[in-house]
Design a protein around this motif. Structure first.
Motif, PDB file in Angstrom:
ATOM      1  N   ALA A   1     -21.769 -10.604  77.172  1.00 59.29           N
ATOM      2  CA  ALA A   1     -21.730 -11.019  75.770  1.00 59.29           C
ATOM      3  C   ALA A   1     -22.806 -12.068  75.493  1.00 59.29           C
ATOM      4  O   ALA A   1     -23.371 -12.124  74.392  1.00 59.29           O
ATOM      5  N   GLN A   2     -23.112 -12.892  76.476  1.00 64.04           N
ATOM      6  CA  GLN A   2     -24.162 -13.892  76.311  1.00 64.04           C
ATOM      7  C   GLN A   2     -25.524 -13.230  76.113  1.00 64.04           C
ATOM      8  O   GLN A   2     -26.308 -13.655  75.252  1.00 64.04           O
ATOM      9  N   ASP A   3     -25.810 -12.171  76.883  1.00 68.70           N
ATOM     10  CA  ASP A   3     -27.077 -11.462  76.712  1.00 68.70           C
ATOM     11  C   ASP A   3     -27.168 -10.843  75.323  1.00 68.70           C
ATOM     12  O   ASP A   3     -28.226 -10.886  74.676  1.00 68.70           O
ATOM     13  N   ILE A   4     -26.061 -10.270  74.866  1.00 68.16           N
ATOM     14  CA  ILE A   4     -26.027  -9.682  73.522  1.00 68.16           C
ATOM     15  C   ILE A   4     -26.358 -10.739  72.473  1.00 68.16           C
ATOM     16  O   ILE A   4     -27.160 -10.512  71.554  1.00 68.16           O
ATOM     17  N   GLN A   5     -25.725 -11.909  72.606  1.00 62.95           N
ATOM     18  CA  GLN A   5     -25.911 -12.982  71.624  1.00 62.95           C
ATOM     19  C   GLN A   5     -27.340 -13.519  71.650  1.00 62.95           C
ATOM     20  O   GLN A   5     -27.958 -13.732  70.592  1.00 62.95           O
ATOM     21  N   ILE A   6     -27.881 -13.748  72.834  1.00 63.43           N
ATOM     22  CA  ILE A   6     -29.246 -14.266  72.936  1.00 63.43           C
ATOM     23  C   ILE A   6     -30.240 -13.241  72.375  1.00 63.43           C
ATOM     24  O   ILE A   6     -31.188 -13.596  71.665  1.00 63.43           O
ATOM     25  N   ALA A   7     -30.020 -11.974  72.692  1.00 63.34           N
ATOM     26  CA  ALA A   7     -30.908 -10.931  72.166  1.00 63.34           C
ATOM     27  C   ALA A   7     -30.915 -10.951  70.640  1.00 63.34           C
ATOM     28  O   ALA A   7     -31.979 -10.855  70.011  1.00 63.34           O
ATOM     29  N   GLN A   8     -29.748 -11.104  70.039  1.00 62.85           N
ATOM     30  CA  GLN A   8     -29.672 -11.173  68.574  1.00 62.85           C
ATOM     31  C   GLN A   8     -30.434 -12.373  68.042  1.00 62.85           C
ATOM     32  O   GLN A   8     -31.145 -12.276  67.030  1.00 62.85           O
ATOM     33  N   THR A   9     -30.290 -13.502  68.707  1.00 61.02           N
ATOM     34  CA  THR A   9     -31.003 -14.704  68.286  1.00 61.02           C
ATOM     35  C   THR A   9     -32.515 -14.496  68.314  1.00 61.02           C
ATOM     36  O   THR A   9     -33.256 -14.988  67.446  1.00 61.02           O
ATOM     37  N   LEU A  10     -32.974 -13.715  69.293  1.00 56.80           N
ATOM     38  CA  LEU A  10     -34.407 -13.457  69.440  1.00 56.80           C
ATOM     39  C   LEU A  10     -34.887 -12.278  68.585  1.00 56.80           C
ATOM     40  O   LEU A  10     -36.072 -11.953  68.591  1.00 56.80           O
ATOM     41  N   GLY A  11     -33.939 -11.633  67.856  1.00 50.36           N
ATOM     42  CA  GLY A  11     -34.320 -10.534  66.972  1.00 50.36           C
ATOM     43  C   GLY A  11     -34.262  -9.161  67.603  1.00 50.36           C
ATOM     44  O   GLY A  11     -34.986  -8.251  67.182  1.00 50.36           O
ATOM     45  N   TYR A  12     -33.367  -8.992  68.592  1.00 45.08           N
ATOM     46  CA  TYR A  12     -33.262  -7.724  69.305  1.00 45.08           C
ATOM     47  C   TYR A  12     -31.807  -7.244  69.360  1.00 45.08           C
ATOM     48  O   TYR A  12     -30.866  -8.021  69.183  1.00 45.08           O
ATOM     49  N   ARG A  13     -31.642  -5.946  69.631  1.00 42.40           N
ATOM     50  CA  ARG A  13     -30.352  -5.361  69.977  1.00 42.40           C
ATOM     51  C   ARG A  13     -30.476  -4.744  71.366  1.00 42.40           C
ATOM     52  O   ARG A  13     -31.568  -4.299  71.768  1.00 42.40           O
ATOM     53  N   ILE A  14     -29.369  -4.677  72.090  1.00 46.69           N
ATOM     54  CA  ILE A  14     -29.372  -4.070  73.418  1.00 46.69           C
ATOM     55  C   ILE A  14     -28.721  -2.695  73.342  1.00 46.69           C
ATOM     56  O   ILE A  14     -27.597  -2.555  72.857  1.00 46.69           O
ATOM     57  N   LYS A  15     -29.427  -1.683  73.824  1.00 44.93           N
ATOM     58  CA  LYS A  15     -28.944  -0.312  73.855  1.00 44.93           C
ATOM     59  C   LYS A  15     -29.221   0.293  75.231  1.00 44.93           C
ATOM     60  O   LYS A  15     -30.195  -0.070  75.888  1.00 44.93           O
ATOM     61  N   LEU A  16     -28.366   1.241  75.653  1.00 41.04           N
ATOM     62  CA  LEU A  16     -28.681   2.025  76.842  1.00 41.04           C
ATOM     63  C   LEU A  16     -29.579   3.169  76.402  1.00 41.04           C
ATOM     64  O   LEU A  16     -29.186   4.000  75.579  1.00 41.04           O
ATOM     65  N   LEU A  17     -30.791   3.214  76.946  1.00 35.24           N
ATOM     66  CA  LEU A  17     -31.758   4.242  76.563  1.00 35.24           C
ATOM     67  C   LEU A  17     -32.110   5.134  77.742  1.00 35.24           C
ATOM     68  O   LEU A  17     -32.153   4.694  78.897  1.00 35.24           O
ATOM     69  N   GLY A  18     -32.384   6.402  77.418  1.00 34.27           N
ATOM     70  CA  GLY A  18     -33.077   7.288  78.336  1.00 34.27           C
ATOM     71  C   GLY A  18     -34.508   7.384  77.855  1.00 34.27           C
ATOM     72  O   GLY A  18     -34.757   7.647  76.672  1.00 34.27           O
ATOM     73  N   ILE A  19     -35.459   7.149  78.749  1.00 29.65           N
ATOM     74  CA  ILE A  19     -36.878   7.102  78.379  1.00 29.65           C
ATOM     75  C   ILE A  19     -37.675   7.998  79.309  1.00 29.65           C
ATOM     76  O   ILE A  19     -37.547   7.920  80.539  1.00 29.65           O
ATOM     77  N   ALA A  20     -38.496   8.867  78.732  1.00 32.16           N
ATOM     78  CA  ALA A  20     -39.427   9.700  79.506  1.00 32.16           C
ATOM     79  C   ALA A  20     -40.805   9.546  78.889  1.00 32.16           C
ATOM     80  O   ALA A  20     -40.971   9.725  77.680  1.00 32.16           O
ATOM     81  N   LYS A  21     -41.784   9.210  79.714  1.00 35.65           N
ATOM     82  CA  LYS A  21     -43.157   9.040  79.240  1.00 35.65           C
ATOM     83  C   LYS A  21     -44.109   9.765  80.181  1.00 35.65           C
ATOM     84  O   LYS A  21     -43.899   9.800  81.394  1.00 35.65           O
TER      85      LYS A  21
END
Length: 438
Positions: free
Chosen positions: A235-255
């Motif tokens: 929950a702390q990571d979620i809150q800090i991310a919001q403060t910094l202007g981000y959201r945390i999501k589980l992503l699948g990424i292929a590049k």
């Protein structure tokens, strides 16, 4: 319009299987108009035939043995929605050996055994359709394989596990802990009693390997997917991310790049003004980057009986249209002609580049920030943002920062040096950061 129905054998009468029957019954007229004749389930199998079901099974021959249905039943198409791998694989291969097309929603089976299944289908000259294996009711397979066939696909990224997205959304909106959000997901039926495949990222990795294969024209490569779940997100990571202007999501990424292909599933910080950051609850979303079309996005219900059944029936319609014709052979399973599917260089996670979020618990004493930034500078790592939270009730403070892009191997070396500093406590958190520009 011919009145001879397309006869479907259905393996699995759970939530999705019953949904397939209901969709075929409810939309029978529309489906017949699309195909040119009716499409009906004539045979079905289930482990427990005596279990009460809410679906009208009148006129359907019920059997307990899925393999006998696949081998012997008078059907035109086999639909597999039973899940698992042993029974499903044997039944699919048996149907293919009879020259019967197959529709499946089984992402785990395809991710781990799909190369062999597609080879058997090619030898038999019949299709295996699998739209429902990724992102439920979102037609992402057809979009990449057919709608974007004029493009070189450079990358794709998405929220492709509704359970994890629900948990992270609850942690963000309600401030819940991971354990509490998971418990809510289980009560609502969004998470299994054993949620390991979901929360550890395995389900998303299965789906990503399928998407990457049709995007890049390479064999299914599930073992190469770097996989990290959400169990360590706090929950702390979620809150800090919001403060910094981000959201945390589980992503699948292929590049794909000149160096090779990266395949990864992990929690990710996304700027909160971007599309993927705004997708909450059990919904899914996928972004695809093509060299002609640019970035395109897909959004919708990624799970659930009706959404998945919708995708299964869409495949059924496609297959039924091609029965007795050569039409289906113009759409190869993995988008590229079988002889043109090529093994590509698969990059280890240590070789990828990303921005990073780092959270540390440190002693509240002078020189902390200087020591941290000094080590990052030594490793040629720039800082994009930094946040220091004062101690609350103990002698420790929290420092969080976001770096510019850096190779993972270099970041890990810097992190090891940072964790060796005398004022840094145990329990550092490291989460990758991605920016998806239009």
């Amino acid at each position: 319009m011919s009145q001879q129905a397309v006869k479907v054998g259905l393996i699995g009468l759970g939530t999705v299987g019953q949904g397939v029957i209901r969709v075929l019954q409810k939309n029978a007229e529309e489906i017949a108009r699309r195909v040119g004749r009716p499409v009906q389930v004539t045979h079905a199998s289930a482990r427990d035939l005596g279990r009460p079901r809410d679906t009208d099974l009148a006129g359907i021959t019920l059997v307990a043995d899925a393999l006998s249905l696949a081998r012997e039943a008078d059907i035109d198409v086999l639909v597999e929605v039973v899940g698992g791998q042993t029974v499903a694989k044997d039944a699919i291969l048996a149907a293919l050996a009879r020259g019967k097309p197959v529709v499946t929603a089984n992402k785990a089976l395809l991710a781990e055994n799909g190369n062999g299944i597609f080879a058997a289908a090619a030898e038999a000259g019949v299709p295996v359709a699998f739209e429902a294996s990724v992102a439920g009711g979102i037609p992402i397979i057809k979009a990449i394989r057919e709608g974007l066939a004029g493009n070189r696909i450079d990358s794709l990224a998405g929220i492709i596990n509704g359970t994890c997205n629900y948990i992270l959304s609850q942690m963000t909106v309600k401030g819940q802990s991971f354990a509490d959000a998971l418990a809510d997901a289980q009560k609502l039926g969004y998470a299994e009693a054993d949620p390991t495949f979901d929360v550890e990222g395995v389900d998303a990795a299965h789906k990503l390997s399928i998407l990457a294969s049709i995007a890049f024209g390479m064999p299914l490569s599930f073992p190469a997917v770097a996989c990290e779940g959400i169990t360590k997100v706090t929950a702390q990571d979620i809150q800090i991310a919001q403060t910094l202007g981000y959201r945390i999501k589980l992503l699948g990424i292929a590049k794909r790049s000149a160096a090779g292909v990266e395949l990864r599933v992990h929690p990710t910080l996304i700027p909160d003004d971007q599309l993927l950051a705004k997708v909450d609850g059990v919904l899914n979303s996928v972004l695809v980057q093509g060299n002609a079309v640019g970035q395109v996005g897909f959004y919708g219900r990624g799970a659930g009986g009706d959404a998945t059944a919708s995708a299964v029936v869409a495949d059924l319609v496609d297959v039924a249209r091609g029965l007795g014709a050569e039409a289906h052979r113009h759409v190869p399973a993995l988008a590229f002609q079988p002889a043109a599917v090529q093994a590509l260089n698969l990059l280890p996670i240590s070789a990828i580049e990303s921005c990073y979020y780092l959270r540390l618990r440190v002693a509240d004493e002078p020189g902390v920030l200087k020591g941290l930034t000094g080590i990052l500078a030594e490793h040629d790592i720039s800082i994009e943002a930094i946040l220091q939270k004062e101690p609350r009730g103990d002698d420790d403070a929290t420092v969080a920062l976001i770096t510019d892009r850096v190779a993972e191997q270099r970041f890990d070396a810097a992190l090891a040096a940072i964790q060796a500093l005398p004022f840094v406590r145990e329990g550092a958190a490291r989460i990758r950061v991605e920016h998806f520009k239009d």
